[in-house]
Design a protein around this motif. Structure first.
Motif, PDB file in Angstrom:
ATOM      1  N   LEU A 263       0.838  -1.197   0.000  1.00 40.79           N
ATOM      2  CA  LEU A 263       0.000   0.000   0.000  1.00 40.79           C
ATOM      3  C   LEU A 263       0.882   1.260   0.000  1.00 40.79           C
ATOM      4  O   LEU A 263       0.579   2.242  -0.693  1.00 40.79           O
ATOM      5  CB  LEU A 263      -0.914  -0.021   1.227  1.00 40.79           C
ATOM      6  CG  LEU A 263      -2.238   0.755   1.142  1.00 40.79           C
ATOM      7  CD1 LEU A 263      -3.048   0.333  -0.067  1.00 40.79           C
ATOM      8  CD2 LEU A 263      -3.038   0.560   2.418  1.00 40.79           C
ATOM      9  N   VAL A 264       1.964   1.225   0.756  1.00 39.58           N
ATOM     10  CA  VAL A 264       2.913   2.342   0.735  1.00 39.58           C
ATOM     11  C   VAL A 264       3.514   2.500  -0.651  1.00 39.58           C
ATOM     12  O   VAL A 264       3.669   3.627  -1.151  1.00 39.58           O
ATOM     13  CB  VAL A 264       4.016   2.130   1.799  1.00 39.58           C
ATOM     14  CG1 VAL A 264       5.152   3.128   1.595  1.00 39.58           C
ATOM     15  CG2 VAL A 264       3.436   2.264   3.204  1.00 39.58           C
ATOM     16  N   GLU A 265       3.866   1.392  -1.301  1.00 32.49           N
ATOM     17  CA  GLU A 265       4.417   1.473  -2.656  1.00 32.49           C
ATOM     18  C   GLU A 265       3.415   2.107  -3.611  1.00 32.49           C
ATOM     19  O   GLU A 265       3.784   2.912  -4.473  1.00 32.49           O
ATOM     20  CB  GLU A 265       4.806   0.080  -3.146  1.00 32.49           C
ATOM     21  CG  GLU A 265       5.947  -0.565  -2.372  1.00 32.49           C
ATOM     22  CD  GLU A 265       7.241   0.231  -2.458  1.00 32.49           C
ATOM     23  OE1 GLU A 265       7.452   0.934  -3.469  1.00 32.49           O
ATOM     24  OE2 GLU A 265       8.037   0.161  -1.506  1.00 32.49           O
ATOM     25  N   HIS A 266       2.157   1.757  -3.478  1.00 35.71           N
ATOM     26  CA  HIS A 266       1.127   2.384  -4.313  1.00 35.71           C
ATOM     27  C   HIS A 266       1.087   3.893  -4.060  1.00 35.71           C
ATOM     28  O   HIS A 266       0.952   4.686  -5.005  1.00 35.71           O
ATOM     29  CB  HIS A 266      -0.249   1.790  -4.009  1.00 35.71           C
ATOM     30  CG  HIS A 266      -0.523   0.491  -4.699  1.00 35.71           C
ATOM     31  ND1 HIS A 266      -0.276   0.281  -6.032  1.00 35.71           N
ATOM     32  CD2 HIS A 266      -1.069  -0.676  -4.235  1.00 35.71           C
ATOM     33  CE1 HIS A 266      -0.635  -0.942  -6.376  1.00 35.71           C
ATOM     34  NE2 HIS A 266      -1.115  -1.543  -5.301  1.00 35.71           N
ATOM     35  N   ALA A 267       1.189   4.277  -2.804  1.00 29.86           N
ATOM     36  CA  ALA A 267       1.132   5.698  -2.470  1.00 29.86           C
ATOM     37  C   ALA A 267       2.311   6.452  -3.065  1.00 29.86           C
ATOM     38  O   ALA A 267       2.152   7.565  -3.598  1.00 29.86           O
ATOM     39  CB  ALA A 267       1.104   5.870  -0.950  1.00 29.86           C
TER      40      ALA A 267
ATOM     41  N   ASP B 128     -13.369  -1.302 -10.296  1.00 32.66           N
ATOM     42  CA  ASP B 128     -12.945  -1.130 -11.684  1.00 32.66           C
ATOM     43  C   ASP B 128     -11.824  -2.122 -11.961  1.00 32.66           C
ATOM     44  O   ASP B 128     -10.691  -1.925 -11.489  1.00 32.66           O
ATOM     45  CB  ASP B 128     -12.462   0.301 -11.922  1.00 32.66           C
ATOM     46  CG  ASP B 128     -12.132   0.568 -13.379  1.00 32.66           C
ATOM     47  OD1 ASP B 128     -12.005  -0.399 -14.152  1.00 32.66           O
ATOM     48  OD2 ASP B 128     -11.992   1.752 -13.749  1.00 32.66           O
ATOM     49  N   PRO B 129     -12.076  -3.196 -12.714  1.00 30.84           N
ATOM     50  CA  PRO B 129     -11.053  -4.223 -12.922  1.00 30.84           C
ATOM     51  C   PRO B 129      -9.860  -3.730 -13.734  1.00 30.84           C
ATOM     52  O   PRO B 129      -8.809  -4.383 -13.743  1.00 30.84           O
ATOM     53  CB  PRO B 129     -11.816  -5.326 -13.668  1.00 30.84           C
ATOM     54  CG  PRO B 129     -12.948  -4.624 -14.333  1.00 30.84           C
ATOM     55  CD  PRO B 129     -13.336  -3.509 -13.412  1.00 30.84           C
ATOM     56  N   ALA B 130     -10.004  -2.588 -14.385  1.00 28.10           N
ATOM     57  CA  ALA B 130      -8.903  -2.070 -15.204  1.00 28.10           C
ATOM     58  C   ALA B 130      -7.899  -1.284 -14.372  1.00 28.10           C
ATOM     59  O   ALA B 130      -6.841  -0.902 -14.890  1.00 28.10           O
ATOM     60  CB  ALA B 130      -9.465  -1.185 -16.318  1.00 28.10           C
ATOM     61  N   GLN B 131      -8.217  -1.031 -13.106  1.00 28.01           N
ATOM     62  CA  GLN B 131      -7.343  -0.199 -12.281  1.00 28.01           C
ATOM     63  C   GLN B 131      -6.875  -0.955 -11.034  1.00 28.01           C
ATOM     64  O   GLN B 131      -7.699  -1.452 -10.268  1.00 28.01           O
ATOM     65  CB  GLN B 131      -8.074   1.062 -11.825  1.00 28.01           C
ATOM     66  CG  GLN B 131      -8.537   1.973 -12.943  1.00 28.01           C
ATOM     67  CD  GLN B 131      -9.109   3.270 -12.378  1.00 28.01           C
ATOM     68  OE1 GLN B 131      -8.391   4.109 -11.834  1.00 28.01           O
ATOM     69  NE2 GLN B 131     -10.414   3.424 -12.506  1.00 28.01           N
ATOM     70  N   ASP B 132      -5.566  -1.020 -10.836  1.00 24.27           N
ATOM     71  CA  ASP B 132      -5.043  -1.561  -9.583  1.00 24.27           C
ATOM     72  C   ASP B 132      -5.305  -0.600  -8.432  1.00 24.27           C
ATOM     73  O   ASP B 132      -5.513  -1.015  -7.292  1.00 24.27           O
ATOM     74  CB  ASP B 132      -3.540  -1.826  -9.700  1.00 24.27           C
ATOM     75  CG  ASP B 132      -3.231  -3.054 -10.529  1.00 24.27           C
ATOM     76  OD1 ASP B 132      -4.140  -3.890 -10.723  1.00 24.27           O
ATOM     77  OD2 ASP B 132      -2.084  -3.179 -10.993  1.00 24.27           O
ATOM     78  N   VAL B 133      -5.268   0.695  -8.736  1.00 20.37           N
ATOM     79  CA  VAL B 133      -5.526   1.726  -7.735  1.00 20.37           C
ATOM     80  C   VAL B 133      -6.650   2.606  -8.256  1.00 20.37           C
ATOM     81  O   VAL B 133      -6.522   3.237  -9.301  1.00 20.37           O
ATOM     82  CB  VAL B 133      -4.267   2.562  -7.455  1.00 20.37           C
ATOM     83  CG1 VAL B 133      -4.572   3.646  -6.438  1.00 20.37           C
ATOM     84  CG2 VAL B 133      -3.134   1.681  -6.956  1.00 20.37           C
TER      85      VAL B 133
ATOM     86  N   ALA C 211      -6.799   0.223  -3.164  1.00 16.18           N
ATOM     87  CA  ALA C 211      -5.946  -0.683  -3.916  1.00 16.18           C
ATOM     88  C   ALA C 211      -6.753  -1.926  -4.254  1.00 16.18           C
ATOM     89  O   ALA C 211      -7.035  -2.753  -3.375  1.00 16.18           O
ATOM     90  CB  ALA C 211      -4.700  -1.036  -3.114  1.00 16.18           C
ATOM     91  N   ASN C 212      -7.117  -2.056  -5.510  1.00 16.94           N
ATOM     92  CA  ASN C 212      -7.948  -3.189  -5.926  1.00 16.94           C
ATOM     93  C   ASN C 212      -7.191  -4.509  -5.918  1.00 16.94           C
ATOM     94  O   ASN C 212      -7.809  -5.579  -5.958  1.00 16.94           O
ATOM     95  CB  ASN C 212      -8.513  -2.931  -7.325  1.00 16.94           C
ATOM     96  CG  ASN C 212      -9.609  -1.877  -7.321  1.00 16.94           C
ATOM     97  OD1 ASN C 212     -10.304  -1.699  -6.330  1.00 16.94           O
ATOM     98  ND2 ASN C 212      -9.753  -1.166  -8.432  1.00 16.94           N
ATOM     99  N   ASP C 213      -5.866  -4.452  -5.887  1.00 23.90           N
ATOM    100  CA  ASP C 213      -5.072  -5.680  -5.890  1.00 23.90           C
ATOM    101  C   ASP C 213      -4.686  -6.135  -4.485  1.00 23.90           C
ATOM    102  O   ASP C 213      -3.906  -7.073  -4.326  1.00 23.90           O
ATOM    103  CB  ASP C 213      -3.816  -5.499  -6.755  1.00 23.90           C
ATOM    104  CG  ASP C 213      -2.930  -4.359  -6.251  1.00 23.90           C
ATOM    105  OD1 ASP C 213      -3.407  -3.533  -5.441  1.00 23.90           O
ATOM    106  OD2 ASP C 213      -1.761  -4.292  -6.676  1.00 23.90           O
ATOM    107  N   LEU C 214      -5.245  -5.474  -3.469  1.00 22.27           N
ATOM    108  CA  LEU C 214      -4.954  -5.838  -2.089  1.00 22.27           C
ATOM    109  C   LEU C 214      -6.266  -6.033  -1.335  1.00 22.27           C
ATOM    110  O   LEU C 214      -7.252  -5.352  -1.613  1.00 22.27           O
ATOM    111  CB  LEU C 214      -4.125  -4.754  -1.396  1.00 22.27           C
ATOM    112  CG  LEU C 214      -2.739  -4.472  -1.981  1.00 22.27           C
ATOM    113  CD1 LEU C 214      -2.118  -3.256  -1.314  1.00 22.27           C
ATOM    114  CD2 LEU C 214      -1.837  -5.689  -1.826  1.00 22.27           C
TER     115      LEU C 214
END
Length: 299
Positions: free
Chosen positions: A116-120, A169-174, A225-228
């Motif tokens: 999550l920090v990496e996404h930020a 939104d499946p097209a977006q990880d974030v 974060a859709n991947d978490l």
């Protein structure tokens, strides 16, 4: 030797370190598993539990864990100060650049917070981040991605909440949203301090919606974060006093309405919203009682 014009490698003095605050009240059934998961999480270097006068042995369980890990601390309040106030209280002991608030009935995987920090870091302008919440069966909680609530619309549509929940939104990880669930929220500690933390006028419920809205008003994004994902059991601490919890929910919604919505509602409608809100309170209690009886009949 490097010349002054040559790019220097970035120095990382714990720039990804995370401090975590967990607020507890009657959380004995889940707190040890929650803390064990957080202590095993990457980049978590400080973990503080603020116990709001638990009537069970929650604090004693945490104390035993404190003796085994110096990263873990415990503050025992003599009275229940409310979720928002306890979060702010815990945040004063966090010196890390990232602060996360995690419910005692939420269980993180080892890499959830660090990713999550990496996404930020990878998304300039991201101010507050959440993840998808899932129940014990792995079903996603629609409250993971929320729109700003309108109390007037909710009451005048008899409490229908479908429009509050935004799809994944499946097209977006974030994915940018209006608000995320307060069961797990992460943001830069400097931003949390700049916003003066949670509004302590809320006792329970709606303080997460309030914080998300103020983050956006300050010019930052609220994202999920859709991947978490995190497993969240929901309401473990609330089961002892359902009427009190429901009262605080209604009280919090009224405070949120007055802060963010009332100015855009005709003056003659505001008393109607107030009356409708508190007429809804006993209806909500009756609905809860019926649901508990129905569940008891199935068991």
């Amino acid at each position: 030797m490097n010349t002054p014009h040559e790019a220097q490698p970035a120095l990382d003095f714990g720039a990804r370190d995370i401090g975590v605050v967990v607020v507890t009240h009657a959380s004995a059934s889940t707190i040890e598993a929650c803390l064990e998961a957080l202590l095993a999480a990457r980049h978590v270097v400080r973990l503080l539990v603020v116990d709001n006068a638990s009537p069970d042995d929650t604090a004693e369980r945490v104390e035993r864990m404190v003796r085994r890990d110096p990263r873990l601390g415990l503050v025992r309040n003599l009275e229940n100060r409310g979720f928002a106030a306890a979060c702010n209280q815990g945040a004063t002991a966090i010196a890390q650049p990232w602060i996360a608030f995690v419910n005692p009935d939420a269980f993180v995987a080892r890499d959830t917070l660090s990713r999550l920090v990496e996404h930020a870091i990878a998304r300039p302008g991201a101010g507050l981040l959440g993840v998808e919440q899932r129940d014990e069966q792995g079903l996603p909680d629609p409250a993971s991605r929320r729109a700003d609530p309108s109390l007037r619309e909710q009451l005048f549509t008899l409490g229908r909440r479908e429009n509050l929940f935004l799809g994944r939104d499946p097209a977006q990880d974030v994915q940018a949203v209006d608000a995320v669930s307060g069961a797990l929220m992460l943001l830069p500690a400097v931003l949390f301090a700049r916003l003066d933390g949670f509004d302590e006028g809320y006792r329970l419920h709606a303080e997460d919606l309030d914080l998300c809205r103020r983050v956006r008003e300050a010019g930052y994004e609220v994202v999920v974060a859709n991947d978490l994902a995190v497993t969240h059991l929901r309401g473990v601490s609330s089961r002892r006093r359902p009427a009190w919890v429901e009262f605080q929910k209604h009280r919090g919604l009224w405070r949120y309405f007055r802060k963010f919505e009332a100015a855009h509602v005709p003056a003659w409608q505001r008393p109607l919203v107030f009356v409708a809100l508190w007429l809804h309170f006993p209806l909500a209690l009756l609905t809860q009682a019926w649901q508990r009886r129905r569940q008891a009949g199935k068991s």
